[in-house]
Design an enzyme around this catalytic site. Structure first.
Site, short mmCIF file in Angstrom:
data_model
loop_
_atom_site.label_atom_id
_atom_site.label_comp_id
_atom_site.label_asym_id
_atom_site.label_seq_id
_atom_site.Cartn_x
_atom_site.Cartn_y
_atom_site.Cartn_z
CD GLU A 44 78.61 -5.71 38.30
OE1 GLU A 44 77.83 -6.26 37.78
OE2 GLU A 44 78.27 -4.92 39.08
CG PHE A 59 76.90 -7.74 29.41
CD1 PHE A 59 76.80 -7.89 27.97
CD2 PHE A 59 76.06 -8.07 30.23
CE1 PHE A 59 75.64 -8.54 27.62
CE2 PHE A 59 75.02 -8.58 29.83
CZ PHE A 59 74.58 -8.80 28.49
CG HIS A 76 74.27 -4.45 27.79
ND1 HIS A 76 73.58 -3.38 28.42
CD2 HIS A 76 74.07 -5.28 29.08
CE1 HIS A 76 73.07 -3.17 29.53
NE2 HIS A 76 73.14 -4.37 29.92
#
Length: 342
Positions: free
Chosen positions: A70, A93, A139
């Site tokens: 990410e 998420f 999550h």
């Protein structure tokens, strides 16, 4: 001010995921600088159908699967935006923000300020939020308040397909970074049934919904209920149930947190005198407290009672009965409305 969009002339209905994809596809056709990147967004179409069908039309140069890093790909999106492109970067998420928060907050949100406005960062960060499907503490969070608390980013939270399309068009066209947070329970995917409500009539043509414009989803005289995302639908269900007992609740969907439409909330509280704020984020230091504080600062004389309904300050449990216990349900909202009215 509250914006009341007429949908009477619209015949077709879309799920929220299809409405989002329709807006993204239109903007990509209109502007070749728009592209989408994230984990499993190309061949898979996004695990919540956020990009379903776009790869076939636009190819891998504009619908990009990325490595599980990410920090790297959001950093790349920031750089691309600063060079004049309009990237959409997806966090699978929202909980994964912890991996890449430096790129989000110290780069995406601040670079316009840090450069003396010599660069803009016209990018959209999309993120799936919310629980209700037993995916445990890493999550299942919403974290609306986390992003709204940090200046430099606009924060968008649609609750219906109509709003999702209009807000997405606006987000992609905006010259500032926008965090677009979609609740996975509202997307209308086959393996996670949505509640009644998010699938709505949606016009074929593009349209925008301005940021900072809340929507009164249900008018009422007795209690103001302010909420967003999934809990718009739970609040509407609670209001319908309470109407049978003569309690008339008004339900306001904030739609955006930054900018925040305080005026619509204040106008409603002036009418009802009672405020209930509902959120799937954590109770402390969050959206519920911010809304109540703004009403207290600017409309205290109108306020007779206040209640807030939110997730307690605990990690989201994995076990279904425990998750159901901590995420507010329709009955929790009903109880808060009754309490505010008593």
């Amino acid at each position: 001010m509250a914006q009341k969009e007429s949908q009477q002339a619209v015949e077709r209905e879309l799920t929220m995921s299809r409405a989002m994809v329709e807006a993204i596809g239109h903007e990509m056709r209109e502007n070749e600088e728009v592209f989408y990147m994230g984990e499993d967004v190309a061949d898979y179409g996004g695990i919540f159908d956020s990009t379903q069908g776009l790869l076939e039309e636009f190819g891998r140069d504009r619908i990009m699967d990325v490595p599980i890093s990410e920090t790297a790909y959001i950093g790349a999106a920031v750089g691309a935006a600063q060079q004049g492109m309009r990237p959409i970067a997806e966090l699978m998420f929202v909980d994964f923000f912890g991996v890449c928060m430096d790129q989000i907050y110290n780069q995406m949100a601040k670079n316009t300020y840090m450069s003396g406005a010599s660069v803009n960062v016209p990018m959209v960060l999309t993120a799936a939020v919310g629980g209700t499907y037993n995916d445990a503490a890493q999550h299942s969070q919403t974290l609306y308040g986390t992003f709204a608390h940090l200046p430099g980013m606009k924060v968008v939270v649609p609750s219906t397909a109509y709003d999702a399309k209009g807000l997405m068009h606006n987000a992609i066209r905006d010259d500032d970074p926008v965090v677009y947070m979609f609740h996975k329970r509202l997307m209308g995917i086959g393996w996670m049934p949505a509640p009644d409500g998010p699938k709505t009539p949606v016009p074929d043509e593009p349209y925008t919904i301005p940021f900072g414009s809340a929507d009164v989803k249900r008018e009422g005289e007795d209690v103001t209920v302010v909420t967003l995302g999934l809990h718009v639908h739970r609040a509407l269900e609670a209001a319908d149930d309470l109407a049978e007992d003569g309690i008339d609740a008004e339900v306001i969907d904030l739609r955006t947190l930054v900018p925040l439409d305080t005026e619509t909330v204040l106008d409603s509280v002036e009418k009802t005198g009672r405020l209930v704020v509902v959120d799937e984020d954590y109770r402390s230091y969050g959206v519920t407290g911010e809304i109540i504080a703004r009403v207290a600062e600017e409309g205290l004389a109108d306020l007779e009672a206040v209640e807030r309904v939110a997730v307690p300050d605990v990690p989201l449990p994995y076990a279904r009965p425990m998750e159901d216990e901590v995420i507010p349900g329709t009955e929790d909202i009903e109880a808060a409305i009754r309490s505010a009215r008593s």
